[in-house]
Design an enzyme around this catalytic site. Structure first.
Site, short mmCIF file in Angstrom:
data_model
loop_
_atom_site.label_atom_id
_atom_site.label_comp_id
_atom_site.label_asym_id
_atom_site.label_seq_id
_atom_site.Cartn_x
_atom_site.Cartn_y
_atom_site.Cartn_z
CG ASP A 125 1.13 -63.65 99.64
OD1 ASP A 125 -0.02 -63.20 99.83
OD2 ASP A 125 2.00 -63.03 99.02
CG ASN A 181 -2.74 -59.62 107.24
OD1 ASN A 181 -2.40 -60.75 107.56
ND2 ASN A 181 -2.31 -59.06 106.12
C1 FPP Z 1 -2.54 -64.07 102.38
O1 FPP Z 1 -3.19 -64.08 101.12
C2 FPP Z 1 -3.35 -64.66 103.40
C3 FPP Z 1 -3.78 -64.05 104.54
C4 FPP Z 1 -3.50 -62.66 104.92
C5 FPP Z 1 -4.61 -64.75 105.51
C6 FPP Z 1 -4.16 -66.14 105.76
C7 FPP Z 1 -5.33 -66.88 106.16
C8 FPP Z 1 -5.62 -68.11 105.79
C9 FPP Z 1 -4.77 -68.97 104.96
C10 FPP Z 1 -6.90 -68.68 106.17
C11 FPP Z 1 -6.94 -69.08 107.60
C12 FPP Z 1 -5.93 -70.09 107.92
C13 FPP Z 1 -6.09 -71.03 108.81
C14 FPP Z 1 -4.98 -71.91 109.13
C15 FPP Z 1 -7.38 -71.23 109.47
P1 FPP Z 1 -3.57 -62.70 100.49
O2 FPP Z 1 -4.97 -62.38 100.87
O3 FPP Z 1 -2.57 -61.66 100.88
O4 FPP Z 1 -3.49 -63.01 98.96
P2 FPP Z 1 -3.13 -61.98 97.80
O5 FPP Z 1 -1.69 -61.59 98.01
O6 FPP Z 1 -3.33 -62.79 96.57
O7 FPP Z 1 -4.07 -60.83 97.93
#
Ligand code: FPP
Length: 245
Positions: free
Chosen positions: A24, A72
């Site tokens: 996250d 998501n």
């Molecule tokens: C959470 O950060 C992240 C996600 C919902 C997506 C996770 C995806 C990746 C790490 C990239 C792809 C991974 C691989 C292994 C190819 P957020 O967007 O919720 O962050 P925030 O809470 O700061 O908005």
């Protein structure tokens, strides 16, 4: 817990067998730098690459990561598409470099909603990496903990209706076999960077006795040192599993 120790684990302590991570903070990492959220996901994917390599080097057996949750999809179409494209590229590279990395890949979640391309890449990655024995990465993709439990309950009910088993046969161990994680030991440690103090529907069944480690560090900044800190914190915990020590 595996007692496997490696020189490059500074604290030289035992490493858990299975660590699960909620990756996250990508969006906030990008926002702080005046970049689009998608830039944060891109760096987040690189952070994962580094952590996976490091986890392998310290003898971790299973690493589960929350890559995309059933919730998501509520994000903007642009962001969802960017994450999907990133995943496609990532899986293509992972398949290309498979023989070098020798990691086994598994996918937990309902992949049917993903693009045919992504489904095919996930299938190939899982199929062709079965032969590697060292470390297993579980990508939780279109994954939700409650949805997983409901799916397991439906499968068991179907088996009962087909006369293969009866409700009285059900045990916790048997129910675990209906989860995506069948055969995988429960995570001992669940790490959540990004400052939020919740589970967000991640591995609900499997984490019943997991130790949780929360940190304000945002996922793109989460490197080997942070993982070591989490493992050191875990090693300082007194795990009683409901009993008394
Ligand atoms: C959470 O950060 C992240 C996600 C919902 C997506 C996770 C995806 C990746 C790490 C990239 C792809 C991974 C691989 C292994 C190819 P957020 O967007 O919720 O962050 P925030 O809470 O700061 O908005």
């Amino acid at each position: 817990m595996s007692l496997f120790k490696k020189k490059n684990y500074a604290a030289d302590r035992p490493v858990p067998t299975h660590i699960a991570i909620v990756m996250d903070g990508n969006g906030r990492w990008a926002k702080k730098r005046g970049l689009p959220r998608t830039a944060g996901h891109k760096v987040g994917a690189e952070a994962f690459r580094t952590i996976a390599n490091y986890a392998k080097s310290i003898g971790l057996k299973y690493l589960s990561v929350y890559t995309f949750s059933t919730e998501n999809w509520k994000r903007s179409e642009e962001e969802v598409n960017a994450i999907m494209e990133l995943l496609e590229r990532y899986l293509r590279e992972l398949i290309r470099d498979m023989d070098k990395n020798r990691v086994r890949f598994c996918f937990f979640g309902d992949l049917s909603r993903l693009s045919p391309q992504l489904q095919e890449e996930a299938r190939i990655a899982a199929e062709e990496s079965k032969k590697y024995a060292g470390v297993q990465v579980n990508f939780c993709l279109n994954y939700g903990g409650r949805a997983e439990i409901v799916r397991a309950a439906k499968q068991f009910a179907r088996d009962c209706a087909d006369g293969k088993c009866s409700p009285d046969d059900l045990t916790e161990e048997r129910f675990s076999d209906f989860m995506y994680s069948a055969g995988v030991p429960d995570p001992e440690l669940v790490i959540r960077p990004g400052g939020e103090l919740r589970t967000s529907n991640f591995l609900l069944w499997q984490s019943a006795y997991a130790e949780y480690y929360f940190t304000d560090v945002l996922w793109p900044d989460f490197g080997p040192k942070e993982l070591e800190k989490a493992i050191a914190a875990y090693n300082g915990r007194n795990r009683r599993f409901g009993g008394v020590k």
